[in-house]
Scaffold this active site. Structure first.
Site, PDB file in Angstrom:
ATOM      1  N   SER A  10     -16.888 -12.505 -69.175  1.00 13.72           N
ATOM      2  CA  SER A  10     -16.578 -11.802 -70.420  1.00 13.72           C
ATOM      3  C   SER A  10     -15.243 -12.250 -71.014  1.00 13.72           C
ATOM      4  O   SER A  10     -14.334 -12.655 -70.297  1.00 13.72           O
ATOM      5  CB  SER A  10     -16.519 -10.301 -70.173  1.00 13.72           C
ATOM      6  OG  SER A  10     -17.736  -9.836 -69.635  1.00 13.72           O
TER       7      SER A  10
HETATM    8  N1  SAH Z   1     -18.244  -9.252 -65.167  1.00 14.99           N
HETATM    9  C1  SAH Z   1     -18.820 -10.555 -65.160  1.00 14.99           C
HETATM   10  C2  SAH Z   1     -19.878 -10.629 -66.237  1.00 14.99           C
HETATM   11  C3  SAH Z   1     -21.011 -11.461 -65.831  1.00 14.99           C
HETATM   12  S1  SAH Z   1     -22.314 -11.541 -67.006  1.00 14.99           S
HETATM   13  C4  SAH Z   1     -17.753 -11.593 -65.436  1.00 14.99           C
HETATM   14  O1  SAH Z   1     -16.849 -11.322 -66.225  1.00 14.99           O
HETATM   15  O2  SAH Z   1     -17.833 -12.679 -64.875  1.00 14.99           O
HETATM   16  C5  SAH Z   1     -23.423 -10.317 -66.417  1.00 14.99           C
HETATM   17  C6  SAH Z   1     -23.914 -10.469 -65.008  1.00 14.99           C
HETATM   18  O3  SAH Z   1     -24.870  -9.456 -64.762  1.00 14.99           O
HETATM   19  C7  SAH Z   1     -24.608 -11.797 -64.722  1.00 14.99           C
HETATM   20  O4  SAH Z   1     -23.980 -12.401 -63.638  1.00 14.99           O
HETATM   21  C8  SAH Z   1     -26.038 -11.380 -64.392  1.00 14.99           C
HETATM   22  O5  SAH Z   1     -26.649 -12.204 -63.426  1.00 14.99           O
HETATM   23  C9  SAH Z   1     -25.845  -9.965 -63.883  1.00 14.99           C
HETATM   24  N2  SAH Z   1     -27.027  -9.101 -63.928  1.00 14.99           N
HETATM   25  C10 SAH Z   1     -27.998  -9.031 -64.860  1.00 14.99           C
HETATM   26  N3  SAH Z   1     -28.878  -8.063 -64.543  1.00 14.99           N
HETATM   27  C11 SAH Z   1     -28.458  -7.509 -63.371  1.00 14.99           C
HETATM   28  C12 SAH Z   1     -28.922  -6.452 -62.532  1.00 14.99           C
HETATM   29  N4  SAH Z   1     -30.023  -5.747 -62.813  1.00 14.99           N
HETATM   30  N5  SAH Z   1     -28.220  -6.154 -61.419  1.00 14.99           N
HETATM   31  C13 SAH Z   1     -27.101  -6.847 -61.091  1.00 14.99           C
HETATM   32  N6  SAH Z   1     -26.609  -7.847 -61.852  1.00 14.99           N
HETATM   33  C14 SAH Z   1     -27.268  -8.172 -62.971  1.00 14.99           C
END
Ligand code: SAH
Length: 222
Positions: free
Chosen positions: A70
């Protein structure tokens, strides 16, 4: 070699200062603990080497598997909304790069983080261990179901776009607990903050955002 490493560290420290001043303070983030940790956590170590120079830019970056780390300002807004004082147990859905996880680990007692992709989870585990974070538990799976065995939580943060607030997460929130989650369709969402009072979630809208999809039982379908 050591000198080069040190001056590189210094350049990234300066980049972090600029990030906090121009992207975060300037847009109204006031929680001094949030500002402090954003100055401290080495965001460039949470992205691929080729993207390190862009790590402090005002945008999200790719982290593999079609996912993103993000934008710094969004990390700050969501973290501030959780109102962490230091003694909380926090659930994070969407570990991704692990950057937000590190921010939470600095500000709370314990972080429980769930990620859907094992490759991302393993990478995040590795960097967080290298940086010395010991107050994080990791789980591979569908975060829309929460984490029953270790619930309830003082705060819950969802860092992927949800079509609704997953009911299990509301159930697993303590009285007085806060949840922050982007809710909308696949293309645009509103960041929602909810506070649980007498068993009922009271919500308000924070701002428009754009996240990758939360995929799972109470999220979007594949
Ligand atoms: N906070 C992270 C954001 C990652 S993007 C950062 O700043 O790096 C969102 C993440 O949510 C992705 O890695 C994706 O694989 C994960 N995601 C999507 N659906 C999910 C679920 N049902 N349970 C756990 N993770 C999930």
């Amino acid at each position: 070699m050591k000198d080069i490493k040190n001056s590189e560290k210094e350049l990234y420290r300066i980049a972090r200062e600029k990030m906090v001043e121009t992207q975060i303070k300037a847009r109204g983030i006031k929680d001094s603990r949030v500002l402090q940790v954003m100055l401290k956590v080495p965001r460039h170590l949470f992205v691929d080497e080729a993207l390190r120079d862009q790590a402090y830019g005002d945008f999200p970056l790719p982290i593999g598997e079609g996912q993103t780390i993000s934008q710094p300002y969004i990390v700050a807004v969501m973290t501030e909304a959780l109102e962490l004082k230091g003694d909380e147990r926090v659930l994070e859905i969407g570990t991704g790069s692990g950057y937000q996880t590190a921010i939470l680990a600095e500000l709370a007692l314990w972080v429980y983080t769930i990620e859907k992709y094992s490759l991302l989870l393993e990478k995040a585990k590795k960097i967080l261990a290298e940086l010395g974070y010991k107050n994080v538990s990791f789980k591979l799976g569908d975060g829309t179901l929460g984490w029953k065995e270790v619930a309830p939580f003082d705060a819950i943060i969802v860092t992927a776009a949800a079509p609704q607030i997953p009911p299990p997460l509301i159930d697993q929130l303590l009285e007085g607990g806060r949840i922050v989650i982007p809710v909308g369709d696949a293309f645009s969402q509103i960041l929602i903050k909810g506070i649980k009072k007498e068993g009922v979630l009271h919500t308000k809208s924070l701002e428009p955002v754009r996240f990758v999809k939360l995929i799972g039982a109470y999220g979007f379908k594949e």
